[in-house]
Design an enzyme around this catalytic site. Structure first.
Site, PDB file in Angstrom:
ATOM      1  CG  ASP A   1      -1.633   1.235   1.489  1.00  0.00           C
ATOM      2  OD1 ASP A   1      -1.800   2.008   0.526  1.00  0.00           O
ATOM      3  OD2 ASP A   1      -2.061   1.459   2.639  1.00  0.00           O
TER       4      ASP A   1
ATOM      5  CG  ASP B   1      -5.915   3.119   0.573  1.00  0.00           C
ATOM      6  OD1 ASP B   1      -5.045   2.224   0.681  1.00  0.00           O
ATOM      7  OD2 ASP B   1      -6.533   3.335  -0.487  1.00  0.00           O
TER       8      ASP B   1
ATOM      9  CG  ASP C   1      -1.425   1.596  -3.735  1.00  0.00           C
ATOM     10  OD1 ASP C   1      -0.240   1.358  -4.035  1.00  0.00           O
ATOM     11  OD2 ASP C   1      -1.753   2.245  -2.716  1.00  0.00           O
TER      12      ASP C   1
ATOM     13  CG  ASP D   1      -6.965 -12.505 -13.211  1.00  0.00           C
ATOM     14  OD1 ASP D   1      -7.708 -13.233 -13.874  1.00  0.00           O
ATOM     15  OD2 ASP D   1      -6.494 -12.820 -12.102  1.00  0.00           O
TER      16      ASP D   1
ATOM     17  CG  ASP E   1     -11.556 -15.793 -13.190  1.00  0.00           C
ATOM     18  OD1 ASP E   1     -10.820 -15.990 -12.209  1.00  0.00           O
ATOM     19  OD2 ASP E   1     -12.795 -15.889 -13.142  1.00  0.00           O
TER      20      ASP E   1
ATOM     21  CD  GLU F   1      -9.453 -20.151 -12.252  1.00  0.00           C
ATOM     22  OE1 GLU F   1      -9.352 -20.289 -11.033  1.00  0.00           O
ATOM     23  OE2 GLU F   1     -10.410 -19.541 -12.784  1.00  0.00           O
TER      24      GLU F   1
ATOM     25  CG  HIS G   1      -6.069 -15.393  -5.834  1.00  0.00           C
ATOM     26  ND1 HIS G   1      -5.540 -16.050  -6.926  1.00  0.00           N
ATOM     27  CD2 HIS G   1      -7.352 -15.107  -6.165  1.00  0.00           C
ATOM     28  CE1 HIS G   1      -6.468 -16.140  -7.866  1.00  0.00           C
ATOM     29  NE2 HIS G   1      -7.572 -15.579  -7.428  1.00  0.00           N
ATOM     30  CG  ASP G   2      -8.847 -18.591  -5.948  1.00  0.00           C
ATOM     31  OD1 ASP G   2      -9.237 -17.545  -5.406  1.00  0.00           O
ATOM     32  OD2 ASP G   2      -8.889 -18.791  -7.178  1.00  0.00           O
TER      33      ASP G   2
HETATM   34  C1  NOJ Z   1     -11.253 -17.844  -9.978  1.00  0.00           C
HETATM   35  C2  NOJ Z   1     -10.530 -16.790  -9.197  1.00  0.00           C
HETATM   36  O1  NOJ Z   1      -9.196 -17.186  -9.022  1.00  0.00           O
HETATM   37  C3  NOJ Z   1     -11.273 -16.612  -7.903  1.00  0.00           C
HETATM   38  O2  NOJ Z   1     -10.579 -15.810  -6.989  1.00  0.00           O
HETATM   39  C4  NOJ Z   1     -12.635 -16.051  -8.207  1.00  0.00           C
HETATM   40  O3  NOJ Z   1     -13.385 -16.013  -7.027  1.00  0.00           O
HETATM   41  C5  NOJ Z   1     -13.375 -16.905  -9.239  1.00  0.00           C
HETATM   42  N1  NOJ Z   1     -12.557 -17.354 -10.320  1.00  0.00           N
HETATM   43  C6  NOJ Z   1     -14.514 -16.116  -9.831  1.00  0.00           C
HETATM   44  O4  NOJ Z   1     -14.008 -15.119 -10.675  1.00  0.00           O
END
Ligand code: NOJ
Length: 562
Positions: A21, A25, A29, A98, A200, A255, A329-330
């Site tokens: 950041d 905030d 960013d 993305d 995605d 993906e 990140h998932d």
């Molecule tokens: C895959 C992404 O990596 C995830 O973070 C997102 O929630 C879903 N697709 C929906 O876009």
């Protein structure tokens, strides 16, 4: 197999809201990313994938986009984007954006128009259907984020489809006008100089004609067999390739949840004219209980993990191409999930990096992975930010299917917030991520685990990643060598040989905390050997013997026979 820059690359994934950041905030960013580019150069990566930073109402942290051609103010401005891109290019870094076009936000003008009336010109950009005679949804599909995949729109009296939250309506790829809009969006960013896209939920673009009911045993989500990697989806991607990708010569990564090796070959084979590589999920879902990702049963069995990784190596070898990853990140942090985030944190983080970077495919490093960052233990539901976890809690606990305690434990173990805590830059307040209040709690272990300390320590996880990345660049066998698994029956040792002509890499790793015996196969003959990399002290000659907890060794072999 063709040699190309993207096969030789190592990709670094930035989750921008949690990276750095610059303005206090509490939200990361674009200017914050620009500040840290020299760090990425020091690490040695050559491509940076940045998760979405487009204008978004932020229901799913930016994966719900309301304007594909604008930067969300929380991340800065188009001028900040321009600076970031030119500073990246000046350092030889490529930018992978993305592209989220399976769905958009319900605040996107396409959808606000579409819901005005049944004959609105944008109506057919989405999937609308009448209710069944009893008023229920048009089919039994469920959403990835719990509950039905359909929401009723009172004003126009129809349901619309959303495979994620109800604020993320699915786009209707059957409509050629919509596809043209998407091609234009791609060109908009490519003309600004971006170097590629991660697509995605690409597997879900096309839905089966007639939207038939799904077989509940195939899910969750129910209906997946009617929207995952259908022939029409391949057609849409070939069209995008023809119309856009091939004209710019860019990197494309799909993906693709639910893909098999066969699907992946179809997406990535050199002659297919679709995308360069996929993200497949099989190794991520080995612990999913009854198909439910959040309700994981426990640690992933090593045998299953080995078998899965090897199947993908053999299946795509020299024909298709894979993204190599153990976290993003998932997913939870890889050292907490597949290694040990206690006493063996450093060696197990290094071991996981070794087995990942030395397979065939393009390795991805998710921010903080190169420091061995760990899951952060949450104490209560109030700390949870992620919509997937919150919806699952509401649904499963609400219906009395799971107790609140079990659900919290599941979120702790598998929740996406584990990977979304701020990047740990140094030992100062909030780990040097922000001077304000971070949007999500920093992992309290930042005083011990941070980039500043690891850059100075020659034995750190960070320095190990640097070495691995540099070695891969120097040795084509690590990129192009073919793959033969050794000791496939072992419940602990993952070992393989990568071979390119007379050079080979021998990779041997103990995936557990108990010592394990490795037997060097007698048939493996070579003229000389040298240590390539190892996470414990180790000589230059591979031998049979006992591997220490999470030990990993890789040797370069020359003059390999047979
Ligand atoms: C895959 C992404 O990596 C995830 O973070 C997102 O929630 C879903 N697709 C929906 O876009």
């Amino acid at each position: 197999m063709q040699r190309t820059g993207w096969k030789e690359a190592v990709v670094y994934q930035v989750y921008p809201v949690s990276f750095r950041d610059s303005d206090g905030d509490g939200l990361g960013d674009l200017a914050g990313i620009t500040e840290k580019l020299d760090y990425l150069v020091e690490l040695g990566v050559s491509v940076v994938w940045i998760c979405p930073f487009f204008r978004s109402p932020w229901v799913d942290n930016g994966y719900d986009i309301s304007d594909y051609r604008d930067i969300d103010p929380r991340f800065g401005s188009m001028a900040d984007f321009g600076r970031l891109l030119s500073e990246m290019h000046r350092r030889g870094l490529k930018l992978l954006m993305d592209l989220v076009v399976n769905h958009c936000s319900d605040r996107h003008p396409w959808f606000t128009e579409a819901r005005k009336s049944r004959d609105n010109p944008y109506r057919d950009y989405f999937l609308w259907r009448d209710p069944k005679p009893d008023g229920s949804p048009p089919n039994n599909w469920t959403s990835y984020f719990s509950g039905p995949a359909w929401t009723f729109d009172e004003a126009t009296g129809q349901f619309y489809l959303h495979l994620f939250t109800k604020e993320m309506p699915d786009l209707n790829w059957e409509n050629p006008a919509l596809r043209r809009e998407i091609h234009d969006i791609l060109r908009f960013w490519l003309d600004k100089g971006v170097d590629g896209f991660r697509l995605d939920s690409m597997h879900a673009y096309g839905k089966a004609a007639g939207l038939p009911d799904g077989d509940p045993s195939e899910g969750p989500p129910v209906g997946i067999e009617h929207f995952s990697s259908l022939p029409r989806t391949h057609g849409y991607i070939r069209e995008m390739h023809r119309e856009v990708f091939s004209r710019y010569g860019i990197l494309t990564v799909g993906e693709t949840d639910g893909v098999t090796v066969e699907d992946a070959l179809q997406y990535t084979a050199e002659a297919s004219g679709e995308v360069n590589m996929v993200f497949q999920f099989q190794h991520m879902d080995l612990d999913a209980a009854g198909g439910n990702r959040l309700l994981a049963d426990g640690p992933v069995p090593v045998r299953k993990l080995k078998a899965c990784l090897s199947d993908w190596q053999r299946g795509l070898m020299n024909r298709g191409w894979n993204s190599l990853y153990l976290s993003n990140h998932d997913q939870p942090r890889q050292v907490s999930r597949f290694g040990d985030d206690g006493v063996y944190r450093e060696v197990s983080a290094k071991m996981l990096a070794t087995i990942l970077h030395l397979q065939q495919g393009t390795p991805y490093v998710y921010q903080g992975e190169e420091l061995g960052m760990t899951n952060r233990r949450i104490e209560s539901l109030e700390e949870v930010r992620d919509v997937e976890s919150l919806n699952a809690y509401r649904d499963l606990v609400g219906r009395g299917l799971v107790t609140p305690g079990r659900m919290l434990e599941a979120i702790r173990r598998r929740g996406r917030d584990n990977a979304r805590t701020p990047m740990q830059w140094d030992g100062s307040v909030h780990a040097g991520f922000t001077s304000g209040t971070p949007w999500i709690g920093v992992n309290p272990n930042y005083r011990d685990i941070n980039a500043e300390a690891q850059r100075k320590d020659p034995d750190s996880v960070f320095q190990y990643y640097r070495k691995l990345i540099a070695l891969r660049r120097a040795h084509p066998v690590a990129v192009y060598g073919d793959f033969t698994e050794l000791c496939a029956d072992s419940g602990q040792v993952f070992a393989f040989v990568r071979r390119l002509e007379e050079t080979a890499l021998l990779v041997v790793a103990n995936l557990a905390r108990e010592p394990a015996v490795f037997d060097l196969p007698e048939g493996l003959r070579f003229r000389e050997s040298a240590l390539y990399i190892a996470n414990y002290d180790c000589g230059d000659v591979p031998r049979s013997g006992v591997l220490r907890p999470y030990e990993a060794q890789a040797f370069r072999l020359e003059g390999v026979e047979g």
